[in-house]
Design an enzyme around this catalytic site. Structure first.
Site, short mmCIF file in Angstrom:
data_model
loop_
_atom_site.label_atom_id
_atom_site.label_comp_id
_atom_site.label_asym_id
_atom_site.label_seq_id
_atom_site.Cartn_x
_atom_site.Cartn_y
_atom_site.Cartn_z
N TYR A 49 -8.48 30.37 -36.44
CA TYR A 49 -8.63 31.57 -34.73
C TYR A 49 -9.41 32.10 -35.14
O TYR A 49 -9.41 33.02 -36.32
CB TYR A 49 -7.60 31.02 -34.19
CG TYR A 49 -7.21 30.29 -33.63
CD1 TYR A 49 -7.79 29.45 -31.88
CD2 TYR A 49 -6.24 29.44 -33.89
CE1 TYR A 49 -7.96 28.66 -31.60
CE2 TYR A 49 -5.92 27.96 -32.85
CZ TYR A 49 -6.87 27.72 -32.57
OH TYR A 49 -6.67 26.64 -31.42
N LYS A 100 27.49 28.88 -40.42
CA LYS A 100 26.57 28.85 -38.55
C LYS A 100 25.39 28.82 -38.41
O LYS A 100 25.02 28.86 -39.81
CB LYS A 100 27.23 30.88 -38.98
CG LYS A 100 26.29 31.81 -39.02
CD LYS A 100 26.74 33.07 -39.18
CE LYS A 100 26.14 33.51 -40.02
NZ LYS A 100 26.51 35.07 -40.06
#
Length: 387
Positions: free
Chosen positions: A279, A41
């Site tokens: 940042y 999955k």
């Protein structure tokens, strides 16, 4: 190795032989009476559904477990009619036709689930192979014990259901196999006790309804640490991809990590003491520092929290991450890496020389679990195969 993806771009490398090795190893561990089903999955835990399923199939796997109808139909189309496919998640009415007409086995987990299928199949004169799921501690999908026995009677007498399996799921299979190691916080729950309860239920059901069933409750952790959980089938996921369900790296389980994640240095620069990186300008270098910029970021599934705890490998050396992780770029400290140059490989997960960053280690830095690391990195970064 494919050269379609530039080495400067973030990429996933999957070693199909390592996947095959893990399947063969787990099959040997399970013993001849227990079949290993491959959980594929979520794009095979980020390893690629087609690539991984083919590797397992070539290694001898004939039972595959999926979460979605799309995955199930894809496997049927690409691996052919000789495999069994179990859809573990309930289907909605709009999925019924694809499941029923492609020979998919369906897990049934509620009365509503059974009624929906019963009505749809009866109208069309079709049959469906099903596995009844009983809840043994997850509190998620599955019948409670009283509901299970009532539904089992309905399934057993219905001509449209081919009842082939009895299943459950263990919520803590990585815990101690010592049956005396009872946690008060878990209401005296232990995996060993739940496996024994499942065994008694299976015996009762098979005796009451006079039919043998494929019994399965075990997952990777259960197979590795709880031999008593090896019934007719074990559903293996994480271990097939080379990770320890306990989150412990290098524990001698005989598994091979099949995924590596790499990028490349796209710039190298020298920063003076006190210069800021990233940042927010919340990281300052404490001394003159050689900084490398690699083309990978949180858009590729590389967790932002790794800026605080993580590192990467460059030329076999560990390099700390400097400043915040950006959408497509990270900065790393190259101070201890001799001869580093633009274009050098940056390893985020996997081995470089004698050094390795394991999925368990990366998960610990990110404050998460190996499952999330695999599906985050494997699902978003361009993929190529390591031969």
């Amino acid at each position: 190795m494919s050269t379609l993806i530039p080495d400067s771009l973030a990429r996933v490398e999957i070693n199909a032989e390592d996947l095959a090795h893990n399947f063969r190893h787990l099959t040997e561990l399970a013993g001849g009476a227990t079949e290993v089903a491959a959980i594929v999955k979520s794009d095979a835990y980020g390893h690629g559904l087609l690539l991984s399923s083919r590797a397992f199939h070539e290694a001898g796997c004939r039972v595959f477990c999926v979460a979605s109808t799309e995955e199930a139909v894809f496997l049927r189309e690409h691996l052919g009619p000789d495999i069994r496919i179990l859809k573990m998640v309930p289907s909605l009415p709009e999925e019924y036709e694809a499941v029923a007409t492609n020979g998919i086995e369906q897990a049934l987990a509620s009365e509503e689930d059974r009624r929906g299928w019963q009505s749809w199949l009866s109208e069309r004169g079709l049959k469906l192979s099903v596995h009844l799921k009983v809840d043994r501690g997850m509190g998620r999908l599955g019948f409670s014990y009283p509901d299970f026995m009532r539904e089992a009677e309905e399934i057993a007498k219905s001509p449209i259901f081919n009842w082939v399996g009895l299943m459950s799921h263990l919520p803590a299979s990585e815990e101690s196999p010592d049956p005396s190691a009872v946690s008060v916080d878990r209401n005296d729950y232990t995996t060993t006790r739940e496996v024994n309860r499942f065994r008694l239920l299976a015996k009762e059901v098979e005796s009451l309804f006079g039919r043998p069933l494929v019994k399965h409750i075990g997952n990777s952790g259960a197979l590795l640490f709880h031999p008593e959980s090896r019934f007719d089938l074990v559903r293996c996921g994480l271990a097939l991809y080379g990770a320890d369900p306990r989150g412990q790296a290098g524990t001698g389980l005989g598994l091979r990590p099949a995924m590596a994640v790499r990028s490349g240095l796209v710039q190298i620069r020298a920063l003076d003491k006190g210069a800021t990186v990233g940042y927010g300008r919340d990281y300052r270098v404490r001394q003159p520092t050689r900084v490398g910029v690699a083309a990978v970021g949180y858009a590729d599934g590389f967790f932002r929290r790794l800026a605080e705890y993580g590192c990467v490998l460059v030329r076999g050396q560990r390099c700390g991450i400097l400043g915040r992780i950006s959408m497509n770029l990270i900065s790393v400290d190259l101070s201890d890496v001799e001869g580093a140059r633009m274009g050098d490989t940056v390893t985020l997960l996997g081995a470089d020389g004698d050094e390795r960053i394991s999925v368990e280690e990366l998960a610990r830095w990110a404050g998460t679990i190996p499952y999330e690391v695999f599906t985050s990195l494997g699902g978003l970064i361009r993929r190529r195969v390591a031969i």
